[in-house]
Design a protein around this motif. Sequence first.
Motif, PDB file in Angstrom:
ATOM      1  N   GLU A  51       0.150  -1.778  49.214  1.00  0.00           N
ATOM      2  CA  GLU A  51       0.279  -1.177  50.547  1.00  0.00           C
ATOM      3  C   GLU A  51       1.339  -0.079  50.587  1.00  0.00           C
ATOM      4  O   GLU A  51       1.148   0.961  51.225  1.00  0.00           O
ATOM      5  N   TYR A  52       2.448  -0.300  49.892  1.00  0.00           N
ATOM      6  CA  TYR A  52       3.538   0.668  49.910  1.00  0.00           C
ATOM      7  C   TYR A  52       3.576   1.400  48.567  1.00  0.00           C
ATOM      8  O   TYR A  52       3.947   0.822  47.544  1.00  0.00           O
ATOM      9  N   HIS A  53       3.190   2.650  48.575  1.00  0.00           N
ATOM     10  CA  HIS A  53       3.109   3.474  47.380  1.00  0.00           C
ATOM     11  C   HIS A  53       4.513   3.984  47.052  1.00  0.00           C
ATOM     12  O   HIS A  53       5.143   4.640  47.869  1.00  0.00           O
ATOM     13  N   VAL A  54       5.012   3.709  45.838  1.00  0.00           N
ATOM     14  CA  VAL A  54       6.394   4.083  45.517  1.00  0.00           C
ATOM     15  C   VAL A  54       6.520   5.102  44.384  1.00  0.00           C
ATOM     16  O   VAL A  54       7.393   5.972  44.430  1.00  0.00           O
ATOM     17  N   TYR A  55       5.685   4.987  43.335  1.00  0.00           N
ATOM     18  CA  TYR A  55       5.799   5.909  42.213  1.00  0.00           C
ATOM     19  C   TYR A  55       4.419   6.386  41.747  1.00  0.00           C
ATOM     20  O   TYR A  55       3.444   5.640  41.809  1.00  0.00           O
ATOM     21  N   ASP A  56       4.367   7.619  41.224  1.00  0.00           N
ATOM     22  CA  ASP A  56       3.252   8.110  40.409  1.00  0.00           C
ATOM     23  C   ASP A  56       3.841   8.647  39.117  1.00  0.00           C
ATOM     24  O   ASP A  56       4.678   9.564  39.139  1.00  0.00           O
ATOM     25  N   HIS A  57       3.441   8.078  38.005  1.00  0.00           N
ATOM     26  CA  HIS A  57       3.842   8.542  36.668  1.00  0.00           C
ATOM     27  C   HIS A  57       2.606   9.201  36.065  1.00  0.00           C
ATOM     28  O   HIS A  57       1.586   8.541  35.837  1.00  0.00           O
ATOM     29  N   ILE A  58       2.662  10.501  35.820  1.00  0.00           N
ATOM     30  CA  ILE A  58       1.463  11.278  35.499  1.00  0.00           C
ATOM     31  C   ILE A  58       1.588  11.912  34.118  1.00  0.00           C
ATOM     32  O   ILE A  58       2.588  12.571  33.805  1.00  0.00           O
ATOM     33  N   GLN A  59       0.559  11.708  33.304  1.00  0.00           N
ATOM     34  CA  GLN A  59       0.457  12.330  31.989  1.00  0.00           C
ATOM     35  C   GLN A  59      -0.716  13.311  31.998  1.00  0.00           C
ATOM     36  O   GLN A  59      -1.845  12.932  32.322  1.00  0.00           O
ATOM     37  N   GLU A  60      -0.450  14.571  31.646  1.00  0.00           N
ATOM     38  CA  GLU A  60      -1.518  15.561  31.505  1.00  0.00           C
ATOM     39  C   GLU A  60      -1.619  15.951  30.032  1.00  0.00           C
ATOM     40  O   GLU A  60      -0.663  16.474  29.450  1.00  0.00           O
ATOM     41  N   VAL A  61      -2.766  15.672  29.436  1.00  0.00           N
ATOM     42  CA  VAL A  61      -2.992  15.936  28.020  1.00  0.00           C
ATOM     43  C   VAL A  61      -3.951  17.114  27.883  1.00  0.00           C
ATOM     44  O   VAL A  61      -5.014  17.144  28.525  1.00  0.00           O
ATOM     45  N   THR A  62      -3.590  18.085  27.054  1.00  0.00           N
ATOM     46  CA  THR A  62      -4.460  19.238  26.790  1.00  0.00           C
ATOM     47  C   THR A  62      -4.581  19.449  25.281  1.00  0.00           C
ATOM     48  O   THR A  62      -3.652  19.157  24.514  1.00  0.00           O
ATOM     49  N   TRP A  63      -5.732  19.945  24.862  1.00  0.00           N
ATOM     50  CA  TRP A  63      -5.991  20.273  23.466  1.00  0.00           C
ATOM     51  C   TRP A  63      -7.256  21.123  23.382  1.00  0.00           C
ATOM     52  O   TRP A  63      -7.981  21.255  24.364  1.00  0.00           O
ATOM     53  N   ASP A  64      -7.513  21.705  22.219  1.00  0.00           N
ATOM     54  CA  ASP A  64      -8.765  22.416  21.950  1.00  0.00           C
ATOM     55  C   ASP A  64      -9.533  21.624  20.902  1.00  0.00           C
ATOM     56  O   ASP A  64      -8.934  21.055  19.973  1.00  0.00           O
ATOM     57  N   TYR A  65     -10.843  21.611  21.003  1.00  0.00           N
ATOM     58  CA  TYR A  65     -11.653  20.871  20.044  1.00  0.00           C
ATOM     59  C   TYR A  65     -12.961  21.616  19.778  1.00  0.00           C
ATOM     60  O   TYR A  65     -13.433  22.416  20.592  1.00  0.00           O
ATOM     61  N   ASN A  66     -13.561  21.332  18.603  1.00  0.00           N
ATOM     62  CA  ASN A  66     -14.844  21.960  18.265  1.00  0.00           C
ATOM     63  C   ASN A  66     -15.815  21.007  17.582  1.00  0.00           C
ATOM     64  O   ASN A  66     -16.827  21.425  17.017  1.00  0.00           O
ATOM     65  N   GLY A  67     -15.517  19.722  17.618  1.00  0.00           N
ATOM     66  CA  GLY A  67     -16.400  18.740  16.990  1.00  0.00           C
ATOM     67  C   GLY A  67     -15.979  18.385  15.586  1.00  0.00           C
ATOM     68  O   GLY A  67     -16.134  17.241  15.145  1.00  0.00           O
ATOM     69  N   ASP A  68     -15.462  19.355  14.850  1.00  0.00           N
ATOM     70  CA  ASP A  68     -15.000  19.124  13.481  1.00  0.00           C
ATOM     71  C   ASP A  68     -13.479  18.983  13.402  1.00  0.00           C
ATOM     72  O   ASP A  68     -12.957  18.392  12.456  1.00  0.00           O
ATOM     73  N   ASP A  69     -12.803  19.533  14.374  1.00  0.00           N
ATOM     74  CA  ASP A  69     -11.351  19.544  14.315  1.00  0.00           C
ATOM     75  C   ASP A  69     -10.789  19.688  15.741  1.00  0.00           C
ATOM     76  O   ASP A  69     -11.545  19.907  16.705  1.00  0.00           O
ATOM     77  N   TYR A  70      -9.489  19.573  15.853  1.00  0.00           N
ATOM     78  CA  TYR A  70      -8.805  19.840  17.119  1.00  0.00           C
ATOM     79  C   TYR A  70      -7.554  20.665  16.817  1.00  0.00           C
ATOM     80  O   TYR A  70      -7.081  20.739  15.670  1.00  0.00           O
ATOM     81  N   ARG A  71      -6.995  21.284  17.847  1.00  0.00           N
ATOM     82  CA  ARG A  71      -5.781  22.073  17.683  1.00  0.00           C
ATOM     83  C   ARG A  71      -5.001  22.076  18.995  1.00  0.00           C
ATOM     84  O   ARG A  71      -5.509  21.685  20.042  1.00  0.00           O
ATOM     85  N   ASN A  72      -3.758  22.513  18.915  1.00  0.00           N
ATOM     86  CA  ASN A  72      -2.884  22.658  20.094  1.00  0.00           C
ATOM     87  C   ASN A  72      -2.764  21.390  20.945  1.00  0.00           C
ATOM     88  O   ASN A  72      -2.853  21.441  22.177  1.00  0.00           O
ATOM     89  N   PRO A  73      -2.525  20.223  20.317  1.00  0.00           N
ATOM     90  CA  PRO A  73      -2.340  19.015  21.138  1.00  0.00           C
ATOM     91  C   PRO A  73      -1.053  19.107  21.942  1.00  0.00           C
ATOM     92  O   PRO A  73      -0.004  19.503  21.421  1.00  0.00           O
ATOM     93  N   ASN A  74      -1.118  18.731  23.205  1.00  0.00           N
ATOM     94  CA  ASN A  74       0.061  18.849  24.067  1.00  0.00           C
ATOM     95  C   ASN A  74      -0.034  17.848  25.213  1.00  0.00           C
ATOM     96  O   ASN A  74      -1.124  17.408  25.597  1.00  0.00           O
ATOM     97  N   GLN A  75       1.110  17.484  25.763  1.00  0.00           N
ATOM     98  CA  GLN A  75       1.146  16.663  26.969  1.00  0.00           C
ATOM     99  C   GLN A  75       2.298  17.112  27.845  1.00  0.00           C
ATOM    100  O   GLN A  75       3.331  17.572  27.354  1.00  0.00           O
ATOM    101  N   GLU A  76       2.112  16.983  29.166  1.00  0.00           N
ATOM    102  CA  GLU A  76       3.143  17.312  30.140  1.00  0.00           C
ATOM    103  C   GLU A  76       3.306  16.141  31.099  1.00  0.00           C
ATOM    104  O   GLU A  76       2.372  15.363  31.333  1.00  0.00           O
ATOM    105  N   HIS A  77       4.496  16.036  31.652  1.00  0.00           N
ATOM    106  CA  HIS A  77       4.817  14.955  32.584  1.00  0.00           C
ATOM    107  C   HIS A  77       4.964  15.499  33.999  1.00  0.00           C
ATOM    108  O   HIS A  77       5.569  16.540  34.221  1.00  0.00           O
ATOM    109  N   GLU A  78       4.365  14.789  34.937  1.00  0.00           N
ATOM    110  CA  GLU A  78       4.581  15.045  36.356  1.00  0.00           C
ATOM    111  C   GLU A  78       4.843  13.706  37.030  1.00  0.00           C
ATOM    112  O   GLU A  78       4.500  12.644  36.494  1.00  0.00           O
ATOM    113  N   TYR A  79       5.423  13.746  38.205  1.00  0.00           N
ATOM    114  CA  TYR A  79       5.701  12.491  38.901  1.00  0.00           C
ATOM    115  C   TYR A  79       5.808  12.739  40.398  1.00  0.00           C
ATOM    116  O   TYR A  79       6.005  13.861  40.856  1.00  0.00           O
ATOM    117  N   GLU A  80       5.666  11.648  41.131  1.00  0.00           N
ATOM    118  CA  GLU A  80       5.918  11.636  42.573  1.00  0.00           C
ATOM    119  C   GLU A  80       6.661  10.347  42.886  1.00  0.00           C
ATOM    120  O   GLU A  80       6.346   9.281  42.346  1.00  0.00           O
TER     121      GLU A  80
END
Length: 238
Positions: free
Chosen positions: A143-172
């Motif tokens: 009932e009482y919302h106190v925190y949001d812990h947020i992970q945003e994950v980004t990367w590039d992919y092509n089926g055979d490989d991936y590149r530029n893996p990254n994550q960022e943090h946001e919160y409320e």
Amino acid sequence: MTDETPHSGEQRSRNSRRNILRLGGVAAASLVGASTAGVVSAQDDDGPDTDFDPDDEKAALDFLLEMFEIQSERSEEEACLCTEEYWHELTTEQNHAVADQFEDNLEWTVNRKPKTTAQAQIASNTWIPGDEDVVAEGELFGEYHVYDHIQEVTWDYNGDDYRNPNQEHEYECYGLACSFKGITTKEITPRTTYFDAELAAEYAFDPPSNFERRVEAVIESRAHREGGFEVLEEDAPA
């Protein structure tokens, strides 16, 4: 590199007052001592009871919920002015008792907000951007919302490989006694066909009575070279 999930030897510092909450699609705390129905009654003219026995768990819980009830019914400025005097009237033992109830009844749930669709057939020379959000929500009694812990994950992919893996943090943080204290872990672990992302941060219950109780929220996720994404399952502590 191998596809085996790594075993981390890193040990996070422990504090006797800290509850490490492992998250990954499961709730991380059980309700103690009361249900949402009928717990909070309308505040009487005398305000919350600040003389309660700190050994009385129900009385400590009633005080905590009355503080959140006042907050939900008034503007932030009015609620701050109204509740501050009550917090300052509490003894150290009462503060501990109220914080125990906050910690015991804090429920964490994880929600994935997909932005990426795994591709079955991808040209090897075509890089597709991947973008996924995972939100760990902390609530009291749902009932009482106190925190949001947020992970945003980004990367590039092509089926055979991936590149530029990254994550960022946001919160409320919602509520007059809830705050963000800092990131404790932010790690990317590359593997041959996927990478793991771990994001942990501390949040605090810190009312105006100069008392603080911290919890740590942790999200672990995995992104694949074909665009797949998952939140890794973890057991919540008892």
